[in-house]
Scaffold this motif. Structure first.
Motif, short mmCIF file in Angstrom:
data_model
loop_
_atom_site.label_atom_id
_atom_site.label_comp_id
_atom_site.label_asym_id
_atom_site.label_seq_id
_atom_site.Cartn_x
_atom_site.Cartn_y
_atom_site.Cartn_z
N ILE A 446 -12.67 1.56 -38.16
CA ILE A 446 -13.73 1.37 -37.17
C ILE A 446 -14.52 2.67 -37.00
CG2 ILE A 446 -14.20 0.93 -34.72
CD1 ILE A 446 -11.77 -0.95 -34.74
N ILE A 447 -13.81 3.81 -36.94
CA ILE A 447 -14.48 5.11 -36.83
C ILE A 447 -15.39 5.34 -38.02
CG2 ILE A 447 -14.14 7.61 -36.90
CD1 ILE A 447 -11.66 7.29 -35.24
N LEU A 448 -14.88 5.09 -39.22
CA LEU A 448 -15.67 5.30 -40.44
C LEU A 448 -16.90 4.41 -40.44
CD1 LEU A 448 -16.03 6.59 -43.21
CD2 LEU A 448 -14.56 4.79 -44.17
N LEU A 449 -16.72 3.14 -40.10
CA LEU A 449 -17.83 2.20 -40.08
C LEU A 449 -18.88 2.62 -39.06
CD1 LEU A 449 -19.02 -0.46 -41.11
CD2 LEU A 449 -17.72 -1.66 -39.34
N TYR A 450 -18.43 3.03 -37.87
CA TYR A 450 -19.35 3.46 -36.83
C TYR A 450 -20.12 4.72 -37.24
CZ TYR A 450 -21.06 4.54 -32.12
OH TYR A 450 -21.85 4.81 -31.03
N CYS A 451 -19.42 5.64 -37.88
CA CYS A 451 -20.08 6.86 -38.35
C CYS A 451 -21.17 6.55 -39.37
CB CYS A 451 -19.06 7.82 -38.98
SG CYS A 451 -17.97 8.64 -37.79
N ILE A 452 -20.86 5.64 -40.29
CA ILE A 452 -21.84 5.26 -41.32
C ILE A 452 -23.06 4.60 -40.68
CG2 ILE A 452 -22.24 3.68 -43.26
CD1 ILE A 452 -19.35 4.25 -44.13
N LEU A 453 -22.81 3.75 -39.69
CA LEU A 453 -23.93 3.11 -38.99
C LEU A 453 -24.79 4.14 -38.27
CD1 LEU A 453 -22.13 -0.04 -37.50
CD2 LEU A 453 -23.79 0.01 -39.37
N LEU A 454 -24.15 5.11 -37.63
CA LEU A 454 -24.90 6.15 -36.93
C LEU A 454 -25.72 6.98 -37.91
CD1 LEU A 454 -22.27 7.45 -34.32
CD2 LEU A 454 -24.33 6.11 -33.84
N LEU A 455 -25.13 7.35 -39.03
CA LEU A 455 -25.83 8.16 -40.02
C LEU A 455 -26.97 7.38 -40.67
CD1 LEU A 455 -22.79 9.92 -41.72
CD2 LEU A 455 -24.50 10.98 -40.23
N ALA A 456 -26.80 6.07 -40.82
CA ALA A 456 -27.83 5.23 -41.43
C ALA A 456 -29.02 5.04 -40.50
CB ALA A 456 -27.25 3.88 -41.81
N ASN A 457 -28.77 5.06 -39.19
CA ASN A 457 -29.84 4.78 -38.23
C ASN A 457 -30.41 6.01 -37.55
OD1 ASN A 457 -29.77 1.87 -38.39
ND2 ASN A 457 -27.79 1.96 -37.36
N ASP A 458 -29.84 7.18 -37.79
CA ASP A 458 -30.28 8.38 -37.08
C ASP A 458 -30.28 9.57 -38.04
OD1 ASP A 458 -31.01 10.26 -35.27
OD2 ASP A 458 -29.32 9.98 -33.91
N THR A 459 -31.44 10.23 -38.16
CA THR A 459 -31.54 11.37 -39.05
C THR A 459 -31.11 12.67 -38.37
OG1 THR A 459 -33.86 11.67 -38.40
CG2 THR A 459 -33.42 10.34 -40.37
N TYR A 460 -30.80 12.62 -37.07
CA TYR A 460 -30.39 13.82 -36.35
C TYR A 460 -28.94 14.13 -36.68
CZ TYR A 460 -29.77 17.17 -32.55
OH TYR A 460 -29.51 18.29 -31.83
N ASN A 461 -28.74 15.13 -37.55
CA ASN A 461 -27.39 15.44 -38.01
C ASN A 461 -27.25 16.94 -38.24
OD1 ASN A 461 -24.76 14.97 -38.95
ND2 ASN A 461 -25.46 14.73 -41.05
N PRO A 462 -27.35 17.74 -37.16
CA PRO A 462 -27.29 19.21 -37.31
C PRO A 462 -25.89 19.67 -37.66
CG PRO A 462 -27.23 18.63 -34.99
CD PRO A 462 -27.42 17.34 -35.74
N PHE A 463 -25.82 20.87 -38.20
CA PHE A 463 -24.50 21.45 -38.52
C PHE A 463 -24.58 22.94 -38.24
CE2 PHE A 463 -21.65 23.26 -41.94
CZ PHE A 463 -20.53 23.18 -41.14
N ILE A 464 -23.88 23.40 -37.22
CA ILE A 464 -24.03 24.76 -36.72
C ILE A 464 -23.62 25.81 -37.74
CG2 ILE A 464 -23.25 26.39 -34.96
CD1 ILE A 464 -22.91 23.98 -33.07
N TYR A 465 -22.44 25.69 -38.32
CA TYR A 465 -21.91 26.74 -39.19
C TYR A 465 -22.49 26.69 -40.60
CZ TYR A 465 -18.57 29.08 -36.20
OH TYR A 465 -17.99 29.87 -35.22
N PHE A 466 -23.38 25.73 -40.85
CA PHE A 466 -23.99 25.60 -42.16
C PHE A 466 -24.78 26.86 -42.52
CE2 PHE A 466 -27.23 23.79 -45.09
CZ PHE A 466 -26.37 23.22 -46.00
N ARG A 467 -25.34 27.55 -41.51
CA ARG A 467 -26.19 28.71 -41.77
C ARG A 467 -25.42 30.02 -41.80
NH1 ARG A 467 -28.27 30.62 -36.41
NH2 ARG A 467 -27.16 29.44 -34.80
N PHE A 468 -24.09 29.97 -41.63
CA PHE A 468 -23.32 31.20 -41.63
C PHE A 468 -22.70 31.45 -43.01
CE2 PHE A 468 -22.49 29.96 -37.00
CZ PHE A 468 -23.72 30.49 -36.63
#
Length: 468
Positions: A446-468
């Protein structure tokens, strides 16, 4: 490419995972993992790959040189430190240093258009640990360029850690057990980490970004506290979630990485906090900076100086800005205060110690998040003197939705209190039955499915440590 992207979840990971199942030879699997790790790194900006490869070739060659010319190993060590620090220094701190000089001296120095390679702080520190431990005689030099390249560039921990020491996975590179149970626990850990990132961190990030983007005059005390608490949870679920995904991915391919987080927000002191937060970085600075400086072996005043140096560098490691340096020194200050005797007082009451730690940490995160020291101080002023600033009920109503409030509550509970509850005798049995059960499997799906749905419908996906 990040783990919480549709490209990674639907294309990259399935392909490399299936190939690792088909191919049985460990050397062939290592080559596959190396090729896909380089592809993973080059996905966003192919030019950065040259920097990573340069680091790999340099440290591989210097490692062989150190072993071959034993009588000159110190010179080789110095050369490697100059090379590695030079790489990270140029790309990450060149303009920061020029700007600092400008602010001190009455001159104007030129600035350079330098893009920051993703994950440079992580793979450079891994490479440095390899050379330093080789100098200390903890293992033999890795003669295979492929094996060392895999160690430095392995995609699960390449761009955001945990920082893996070569001695911890040297044997795993050549011989590792990849059984069905380990793969299953890897998927389990990955999904929990993905849930932390997508379901909790991303939602709280929108609250933080909204408030921090506002004019200071509009931010009330309540809004400042809301943003500070949300950011404290956002960065924890963002980074610990990424570490969980990295550890899980490592297990899928037979590697065991050390833990990077241990519920830091239940700490009863700042000293304990740094034993629980970003453990791989804390241990790196302990082993390669604090102890070589003398640690606590050269008197109390030297110990304090060493702590100041280590935490100033810790702050600077996170970013080329004085806000990060202040954040590091801020934590170093409280560690010194605790060493001076306050730590003994904290031992008398874990509840009071935890409250103290949370207040110190949440205020510290303001420096970490703010774009300038001026903004950070003004923001903290609103937190401390919250009663001096206007009402914000109407604005808060537009920022906080029912979903956000629910996620905020879940985030607070799951950051430590819930886990501590299940350490109570009697509840351990329930926790043991839940782990690896069919009910947990359904929950994870259920968590995996919900995550995929959120990622499919929303482009807002920041990642803080990506720039370090």
């Amino acid at each position: 490419m990040v783990f919480s992207s549709m490209t990674f979840l639907w294309i990259f990971l399935p392909i490399v995972f299936v190939l690792s199942l088909i191919v049985r030879n460990i050397k062939a699997i290592n080559i596959i993992l190396l090729v896909f790790s380089l592809l993973f790194y080059a996905w966003g900006e192919p030019a950065y790959l040259l920097i990573l490869l340069a680091s790999v070739f340099m440290n591989w060659g210097l490692g062989l040189m150190m072993e071959r010319y034993e009588e000159h190993k110190k010179e080789v060590l110095v050369l490697s430190l100059i090379g590695n620090i030079g790489i990270i220094g140029y790309f990450k701190y060149c303009n920061f240093l020029l700007g600092t000089i400008d602010s001190i001296l009455p001159i104007t120095l030129p600035r350079y258009d330098i893009s920051l390679p993703i994950g440079i702080s992580f793979f450079t520190f891994q490479a440095m640990s390899y050379i330093i431990d080789l100098y200390r005689g903890q293992y033999k030099a890795q003669k295979s360029l492929i094996n060392l390249a895999l160690y430095i560039s392995f995609f699960p921990q390449l761009i955001a850690g945990p920082i893996v020491k070569y001695k911890d996975i040297e044997e795993q590179i050549l011989d590792r057990n990849v059984c069905l149970e380990k793969r299953a626990t890897g998927f389990r850990r990955f999904i929990y980490g993905l849930g932390k990132k997508v379901i909790i961190s991303n939602v709280l990030a929108q609250v933080v970004d909204t408030i921090y983007a506002m004019d200071l005059a509009q931010i009330s005390g309540a809004m400042a506290w809301l943003a500070a608490i949300c950011y404290m949870l956002e960065i924890y679920y963002d980074f610990s979630g990424y570490s969980d995904m990295a550890i899980g991915l490592g297990r899928m391919f037979g590697f065991e990485f050390l833990e990077n987080f241990n519920y830091p927000y239940i700490s009863a002191s700042i000293k304990e906090f740094w034993r629980r937060w970003h453990i791989s970085l804390s241990s790196w600075f302990r082993d390669y900076l604090y102890i070589p400086l003398g640690g606590n072996r050269k008197g109390i005043h030297r110990t304090y100086l060493n702590l100041i140096i280590v935490f100033a560098v810790t702050g600077l490691w996170h970013g080329a800005s004085w806000t990060f340096v202040i954040w590091g020194l801020y934590h170093g200050f409280f560690l010194i205060i605790e060493r001076m005797g306050f730590g003994k007082i904290l031992l008398k009451s874990r509840i009071l110690g935890t409250i103290y730690s949370l207040i110190v940490v949440v205020i510290g995160w303001v420096f970490f998040r703010a774009d300038s020291i001026h903004f950070a101080l003004a923001f903290i002023k609103r937190m401390v003197l919250f009663f001096n600033y206007g009402e914000s009920g109407a604005i808060l109503g537009t920022i906080l939705s029912v979903k956000t409030v629910i996620i905020l509550v879940i985030g607070i509970i799951a950051a430590g209190p819930f886990q501590k509850l299940f350490e109570i005798k009697g509840l351990k049995t329930i926790s043991a039955k839940w782990k690896n059960s069919s009910i947990e499997a359904i929950y994870l799906f259920i968590i995996l499915l919900y995550c995929i749905l959120l990622l499919a419908n929303d482009t807002y996906n920041p990642f803080i440590y990506f720039r370090f």
